[in-house]
Scaffold this motif. Structure first.
Motif, PDB file in Angstrom:
ATOM      1  N   LEU F  74       0.828  -1.215   0.000  1.00  0.00           N
ATOM      2  CA  LEU F  74       0.000   0.000   0.000  1.00  0.00           C
ATOM      3  C   LEU F  74       0.857   1.257   0.000  1.00  0.00           C
ATOM      4  CD1 LEU F  74      -2.914  -1.119   2.341  1.00  0.00           C
ATOM      5  CD2 LEU F  74      -2.677  -1.336  -0.128  1.00  0.00           C
ATOM      6  N   GLN F  77       2.715   1.760  -3.353  1.00  0.00           N
ATOM      7  CA  GLN F  77       1.867   2.288  -4.427  1.00  0.00           C
ATOM      8  C   GLN F  77       1.985   3.806  -4.552  1.00  0.00           C
ATOM      9  OE1 GLN F  77       0.024   0.447  -6.485  1.00  0.00           O
ATOM     10  NE2 GLN F  77      -0.850   2.171  -7.594  1.00  0.00           N
ATOM     11  N   ASP F  81       2.795   7.145  -7.796  1.00  0.00           N
ATOM     12  CA  ASP F  81       1.444   7.394  -8.298  1.00  0.00           C
ATOM     13  C   ASP F  81       1.109   8.876  -8.444  1.00  0.00           C
ATOM     14  OD1 ASP F  81       0.319   4.944  -8.809  1.00  0.00           O
ATOM     15  OD2 ASP F  81      -1.331   5.173  -7.415  1.00  0.00           O
ATOM     16  N   ARG F  82       0.107   9.135  -9.292  1.00  0.00           N
ATOM     17  CA  ARG F  82      -0.595  10.415  -9.243  1.00  0.00           C
ATOM     18  C   ARG F  82      -1.549  10.295  -8.042  1.00  0.00           C
ATOM     19  NH1 ARG F  82      -2.133  13.129 -14.697  1.00  0.00           N
ATOM     20  NH2 ARG F  82      -4.169  12.143 -14.277  1.00  0.00           N
ATOM     21  N   ASP F  84      -4.393  10.779  -5.333  1.00  0.00           N
ATOM     22  CA  ASP F  84      -5.738  11.359  -5.229  1.00  0.00           C
ATOM     23  C   ASP F  84      -6.401  10.851  -3.966  1.00  0.00           C
ATOM     24  OD1 ASP F  84      -6.860   8.782  -5.754  1.00  0.00           O
ATOM     25  OD2 ASP F  84      -6.842   9.169  -7.917  1.00  0.00           O
ATOM     26  N   ARG F  86      -8.176   8.437  -3.251  1.00  0.00           N
ATOM     27  CA  ARG F  86      -8.150   7.008  -2.949  1.00  0.00           C
ATOM     28  C   ARG F  86      -6.953   6.615  -2.088  1.00  0.00           C
ATOM     29  NH1 ARG F  86      -8.028   4.142  -8.359  1.00  0.00           N
ATOM     30  NH2 ARG F  86      -6.538   5.813  -8.727  1.00  0.00           N
ATOM     31  N   HIS F  87      -5.878   7.379  -2.210  1.00  0.00           N
ATOM     32  CA  HIS F  87      -4.691   7.015  -1.433  1.00  0.00           C
ATOM     33  C   HIS F  87      -4.898   7.278   0.054  1.00  0.00           C
ATOM     34  CE1 HIS F  87      -3.241   7.418  -5.572  1.00  0.00           C
ATOM     35  NE2 HIS F  87      -2.306   6.544  -5.228  1.00  0.00           N
ATOM     36  N   ILE F  90      -5.717   4.121   1.857  1.00  0.00           N
ATOM     37  CA  ILE F  90      -4.783   2.989   1.950  1.00  0.00           C
ATOM     38  C   ILE F  90      -3.476   3.349   2.650  1.00  0.00           C
ATOM     39  CG2 ILE F  90      -5.737   1.854  -0.107  1.00  0.00           C
ATOM     40  CD1 ILE F  90      -3.158   2.774  -1.621  1.00  0.00           C
ATOM     41  N   PHE F 130       4.202  -2.827  -4.287  1.00  0.00           N
ATOM     42  CA  PHE F 130       3.875  -2.113  -5.509  1.00  0.00           C
ATOM     43  C   PHE F 130       4.797  -0.902  -5.642  1.00  0.00           C
ATOM     44  CE2 PHE F 130      -0.769  -3.677  -4.998  1.00  0.00           C
ATOM     45  CZ  PHE F 130      -0.523  -4.783  -5.787  1.00  0.00           C
ATOM     46  N   ILE F 135       1.983   6.946 -15.068  1.00  0.00           N
ATOM     47  CA  ILE F 135       1.393   6.949 -16.414  1.00  0.00           C
ATOM     48  C   ILE F 135       0.280   5.926 -16.604  1.00  0.00           C
ATOM     49  CG2 ILE F 135       3.349   7.912 -17.670  1.00  0.00           C
ATOM     50  CD1 ILE F 135       4.255   4.990 -18.191  1.00  0.00           C
ATOM     51  N   TRP F 136      -0.226   5.368 -15.523  1.00  0.00           N
ATOM     52  CA  TRP F 136      -1.289   4.388 -15.708  1.00  0.00           C
ATOM     53  C   TRP F 136      -2.468   4.984 -16.465  1.00  0.00           C
ATOM     54  CZ3 TRP F 136      -2.184  -0.345 -16.386  1.00  0.00           C
ATOM     55  CH2 TRP F 136      -3.504  -0.826 -16.345  1.00  0.00           C
ATOM     56  N   HIS F 137      -2.794   6.250 -16.205  1.00  0.00           N
ATOM     57  CA  HIS F 137      -3.944   6.879 -16.862  1.00  0.00           C
ATOM     58  C   HIS F 137      -3.726   7.053 -18.363  1.00  0.00           C
ATOM     59  CE1 HIS F 137      -1.093  10.122 -16.217  1.00  0.00           C
ATOM     60  NE2 HIS F 137      -1.795  10.918 -17.000  1.00  0.00           N
ATOM     61  N   LEU F 138      -2.506   6.832 -18.834  1.00  0.00           N
ATOM     62  CA  LEU F 138      -2.220   6.948 -20.277  1.00  0.00           C
ATOM     63  C   LEU F 138      -2.265   5.584 -20.969  1.00  0.00           C
ATOM     64  CD1 LEU F 138       0.753   9.498 -20.093  1.00  0.00           C
ATOM     65  CD2 LEU F 138      -1.687   9.967 -20.412  1.00  0.00           C
ATOM     66  N   LEU F 139      -2.885   4.595 -20.301  1.00  0.00           N
ATOM     67  CA  LEU F 139      -2.873   3.221 -20.798  1.00  0.00           C
ATOM     68  C   LEU F 139      -3.331   3.149 -22.255  1.00  0.00           C
ATOM     69  CD1 LEU F 139      -2.608   0.179 -20.186  1.00  0.00           C
ATOM     70  CD2 LEU F 139      -5.037   0.204 -19.663  1.00  0.00           C
ATOM     71  N   THR F 182      -1.723  -0.949 -12.990  1.00  0.00           N
ATOM     72  CA  THR F 182      -1.572   0.275 -12.184  1.00  0.00           C
ATOM     73  C   THR F 182      -0.156   0.446 -11.647  1.00  0.00           C
ATOM     74  OG1 THR F 182      -2.230  -0.472  -9.955  1.00  0.00           O
ATOM     75  CG2 THR F 182      -4.012   0.179 -11.446  1.00  0.00           C
TER      76      THR F 182
END
Lengths: 332, 332, 332, 332, 332, 332
Positions: F74, F77, F81-82, F84, F86-87, F90, F130, F135-139, F182
């Motif tokens: 957790l 991660q 990450d970017r 937001d 949600r973090h 966790i 993790f 760049i996950w949002h650029l998948l 992710t």
């Protein structure tokens, strides 16, 4: 030399032969397999009136069309069937008569003999058709079948069709059963049993139609090899399975063309049939007769589809080779 | 808590209940789904004689077995069927009588009402069974069906079964049609039509048996989700396709167990049914009733197979979870 | 009558319309779906200058081309998106402005209203495009999503697009969302949710493009049946999976055309899409609009590919039939 | 620009080149890959007589045909093989001589050097062929192989072919091994080992023929990518698996064309090879040479098949693109 | 009654029989199929020394093991093979002798006769083994085979094995060829030819091993049905295909256990063989003999694997049924 | 010797370690992989208080459990990450702080260094976790990605994780990235890029979890072979695709466990993962570490599932062999 390609006229019986022959000739077909309904080929007129047969030939010739076979499916169906209201719609009134089952069956048998005689008059040696079946309703054995009854049905079939085939033999004409659900034979097992029952006599063979095999998961090319000496005529017709876990392979008592069916007939080349494998098998067994397109696709305009099917057959059927290839690779 | 596992006694009717219950208890079953034939559960005796019902309970209790449902398949089949000789073999003589079709159908309907009453006497709220069908012989539409006749058949079904279900309602018992070829409903389409015809009334639901779906290429788990509110009982039975291009999915008019058939029934876990997917679907829709093994495998010794099937169900059925997992991964 | 076939001009925006129209006319297309970028169809000029719209028509007519729809994908994308640097490259400078996200979104929304007005001026009733999505980055729920946020995103979409569709309604123009990854709707579930969120209003429908479904393992023909009343326009585009255990279906953050990707776009007829099934479904739902080829294949010369694709559609699309076939087999 | 399409003449050696060239030119081929047997291209005459080479060119030019490569398969086979009676049939008498194995191998090696010289005289830079193998008979390791013997065989191959390739290098000609069962390399593993053994020298590359890979379950497109810098020439030949549980993938010691074989060669486009995937891979690696149809189909007339194959290649091969597509979608 | 399960000792020849028997007895096997190598069952000692045979029985009995068959694979292989260095490693020195091929073959033939005599002494009626093949190296017909030579090889096989089987007949022992690549028969076609060549005599049958069929894509259950009267013994051995487009089904001249092979042997139940289908077929043909586990898995510890395989067979093999099921559903 | 089997505690963080350890010990696990959340293993307490680490060991020992690795997923991660909302859910509050992204990332990085130190204190050499991804949002590249940004992201990853791995190296502990959507690496391509970016240093390896590969159509066994020297730890977790043409492989923005998802996590052995192939690959690369069950199945009771999973691993994992089998068949 590739095989001639004909159009079976059964699905076009709403059109006069004049009209249909003009279309088929225009599309480039080599001939027609005339259905014995509509005005395409009327058995009673052919036997009664010399001019009738001549008129059929004239229509064909005018459109550069030949004829190698005729189709007597509808009357043949009544020979062994359990007769009900549905037969009224497919039989000539004088054959259906009062509809009393045994009478219908006997008149249908006589009409099939006449069909052989009429074919001879027309100059063709091949009549395709159905046999009907006394046991189709016993397809799924529940309530449990008495399997002795199944065996008796093959005997009944042989007894009803034997005398018909005697007439075919006399006339020099052969009968080709279109192996098909609702007939006495619809797959490998039942074809073997039907041929055995009738004594494997030469007058009784098969009109091979792959569209009735594909949805049963049967391999038509293998069928051609296994029944090689009884493949007398070939229909080019296709079917397509659309199984997604919600559509049943059994058809759901829905009419052909309904969205929710698990399989349906489609224009040749648009379905599951492996026609190249079939044509290779036909080459292997030396079949030289017509490839007769039985066109049926409830989702396609038939005037678009029939020439599309013809083009498909022309580019898929080819002549076999005599050359062993690695041999050709050897030094002369 | 996993679901109870019962054994449907229909395929063991050659054995007296005493004998069968001793075996099933010994194998560890939780109960029996009693067939209304053999001596397992006789409807007439149950209504005539208080001691009879008590005797059934005593046999069960002695073997630590419960009963949640009874099976009235054979008599139910006659309610809508076209009656023929085969029904003589599966009906009590007083129901078959002289075999005149409409009489047989009406006596069968009365006996089904009695079955509901007998079930209530026994203390169970679920009767499984068949409905028969006036149109099974029209499965393949040739000669072409009059589809208005198909529609009328669903009405006939509703008219014949409506009064029966009235009695079920009065008795607080539900009927579960085992969706199955030769019945009014055998797939998604026909089940929807049958439920619509009878008015989707609560007294008429489904005994879900996946073995009749697998060979039709139907997804049983999806069926459970789609008819969730009518899944009243579940059979655990399996079937296996053996399609190699020579065996037809339609069965070739061969008896179950014949080598050349395209599919056959097999012991649960030995066939095509995805039972885990089914059990997950049952968890999702909240089905809490029994999993009733209908054991049938013509290639396996049944005394080897029944406990093998029980072990299979015990290790495959499991209770659902309430936990959302990634949520559990979050910091408290 | 088969459907008209158009070419979507979006992937040819490096060419002036003059040049592209000459090519497309020469290849035999029936029309163009004009992209609102490059010089193909500029919304601001269309509203400002009567001559501009006339000039577009002249170019089309000179090349025997029609127009049934325009494509406003790029600006539409910005309406609901989380704006970043990538949007600078796809938006007109006056829409992107200073790049402040909410400002960009609002200017994009206004430009979409203008797009409806410009379409009406041009005389077309269909604008296709994207919606963008506030939640694409939440595709894989880790860190675990707050699913209330997902629900709110559909509301946000409805709030942003509702006023735009009001203008579409006023102008007699419809919007067709190209269901597509990175948009508010990209599959069955999300399309249902998006339509529900916006109130299933008639002004908001679907531009169906099967290439975005094939790599998701979705059945486009089934989609057409399920959302039949909202299929307003259809793209003909294809994609191909190349999964060998080392290539991911997710794309590996590689650009289209890279060897190691698990799937890619290919010229229509060269990929996984079952176009015949799709066209049959379109026949069934009565779709009469254009089939608009969106040509994209990073491994093929586009001047070879575009006419190849046109030929593919011409030979695959066909008109439906009105005839029930076994009926035609009956005696008149 | 698409690649030129040639016809490999090896399977037509029963015809004089005059005859074959007239046919191939008439069908529209771009050139011939001349086999070094029959009278197509005789190495000894080419070296002895200036006029002979000129005569070949004249025949080709008269029929508007080019030549980019020649095929020296038969003599090449003998260089590493265990010689037996079969080689007598494929070798020129002066190479086979008395059949003493080592003598045959050495004379074959010398003839391959001459083949390079003759190719140079003809003006082509590519000779395709086989290598033979000392260990093909050890394919299945029973009795268990001494795997050191396998390793020694790759060394023997390198020792026998090294001096041949020296001559190829001197003449500016390259050798392309047709990777093929019975050769030193027939799959990924053995190709890697063979290239390593000979030192990955530039003069020794691959004539890629997908028909030998499909029945081994190998992916030819992947092979092209993996051995990209050694793909010197490409054959277009196809094969088809016909596995039904009774036919072995190993061939049953049956001649090509026998019904009971598990796979066979078929005309290009009629088999299992994914030619589009192969051509895309060739585009990716920049292969610009000929696509040379090696036509072999024991079930098809070759005069029907050869132009059918040519048409297949013409419509399947296409030039690559330089455009990155989503880039084109961006605003200029 | 399920069939007895034995362990074939061939792959454990590094262990003395004493040691192996103790392990196998401990794991619960019913018996051993003794290999005629290592010290497991030595043919020469068995014929020379009465005490030797007694000692084998004592070892078995002490471990509660039976013996139904012995395995003479290695010597049998030499009877028809082209002899090379590899045979030295698998033959007794006195059989291999100076290695002159024809001498080796004849001594091997004599030893096989002795093997029948020794089997009789031991009291078993079944010897399993290989035959070798004069034509395995001609598997792939290039250089093109002279197929007359193939036919002659079957004759040679019959001539060499006929006199051996004469001795088997005299001793009341049967030979079971393990159909296998490198033997005269390895699939359906070659088994039929071999049986025909030797005159289908009763002394020569089959030791059926499915692991040699799976990688050829052959259906072992079908094989059992087709050669039902010659299935004398059954091996339980498994193999697994690992085809990913880079691994050849032909094995790449790699040793068993190498990562890059396209298939390999694995412990029973861990591979491609459908053992339930095979056991059902064995039930159908009435095979009552042992299921003999030939354990070979280069990736698994054999002391873990052998009992795992035994447990697999115990839970997969079951006795057949005599009951026809829907019959049981009928009212008594 | 088979490998030890542990339970990863991450999905059980709602239970105190005392409770969970008692259950796991009772089920027969060999150890626990402690999650760094809940009260299972708290990094800050481990560094602050000697007694804390001792207390963890006591709990484990009391239940006969070992520990070979801890899970820091957790916090890890958040490193790349970017950030937001949600973090917040966790992360420990002191790491999340005010939520300003760069601050969160830096505090997370420091906490990962502490995690290495705490692991050393506990006496384990492996931390799994993790990395997050910028760049996950650029998948899916629309709007079209600037692929230079993708490259920069791998550099950023290397810059953020390099200093963390320095501490791991100092402590003699290794990090195992769980390759996962992710994260910076989620398939073959991205794993290769991530390892290259960080310089393939020994301190940074892989925690291999096949459940994240199966739905991407990736072959986990092949992955193990390809990244053999970086496989430091293995999770046993499974996933199941349920694609029927209506469910998307992308997940539809639905929570795990929703019926309409195209794939979901399931208990090991109940899904698509080929664990035997994976375990064979682990044997081949010599992996000797734990098999750590990460149990997650939203449709199954976890107290039923965890021991079921343990039993599955025990019967599927086996030790490799050193014996070459056909060699064993040779005469000694």
């Amino acid at each position: 030399m590739a095989r001639p390609v004909t159009l079976f006229t059964g699905q076009w019986a709403d059109l006069p032969l004049e009209d249909l022959a003009a279309r088929a000739g225009g599309w480039g077909f080599d001939g027609l397999e005339l259905a014995c309904w509509g005005d395409h080929f009327e058995v009673d007129k052919a036997l009664a009136d010399d001019g009738y047969v001549r008129s059929r030939h004239e229509i064909l010739e005018r459109n550069h069309l030949n004829v190698w076979a005729i189709g007597g499916h509808l009357v043949g169906q009544a020979v062994c069937d359990r007769i009900d209201e549905r037969h009224r719609a497919i039989l000539p009134p004088e054959v259906y008569g009062d509809g009393e089952p045994e009478g219908v069956r006997q008149r249908a048998a006589e009409r099939m003999k006449d069909t052989a005689r009429a074919a001879a008059t027309l100059g063709v040696q091949q009549v395709n058709g159905f046999t009907g079946s006394p046991i189709w309703h016993l397809l799924y054995s529940f309530p449990p079948n008495d399997f002795a009854e199944i065996e008796r049905a093959y005997q009944e079939f042989a007894e009803r069709w034997g005398p018909i085939i005697d007439v075919f033999d006399q006339e020099g004409v052969k009968f080709g059963l279109e192996v098909h659900p609702t007939e006495i034979a619809y797959d490998f097992v039942t074809t073997r049993k039907a041929l055995d029952a009738i004594g494997s006599r030469e007058g009784f063979g098969i009109n091979l139609d792959p569209s009735h095999f594909a949805h049963q998961s049967l391999d038509t090319a293998q069928f051609a090899l296994e029944f090689a000496d009884r493949i007398y005529h070939v229909h080019v017709k296709d079917s397509l399975k659309r199984l997604d876990g919600r559509r049943s392979i059994l058809g759901s008592h829905l009419s052909f063309g309904e969205e929710a069916r698990g399989w349906d007939f489609v224009s040749p080349g648009h379905g599951d049939v492996d026609f190249e494998a079939l044509f290779r098998a036909l080459n292997r067994i030396g079949y030289q007769g017509p490839l007769s397109i039985e066109w049926e696709d409830s989702g396609m305009d038939r005037d678009w589809g029939a020439p599309d099917a013809l083009a498909f057959v022309r580019r898929t059927d080819f002549a076999p080779s005599q050359i062993a290839f690695d041999a050709a690779m050897q030094r002369a």
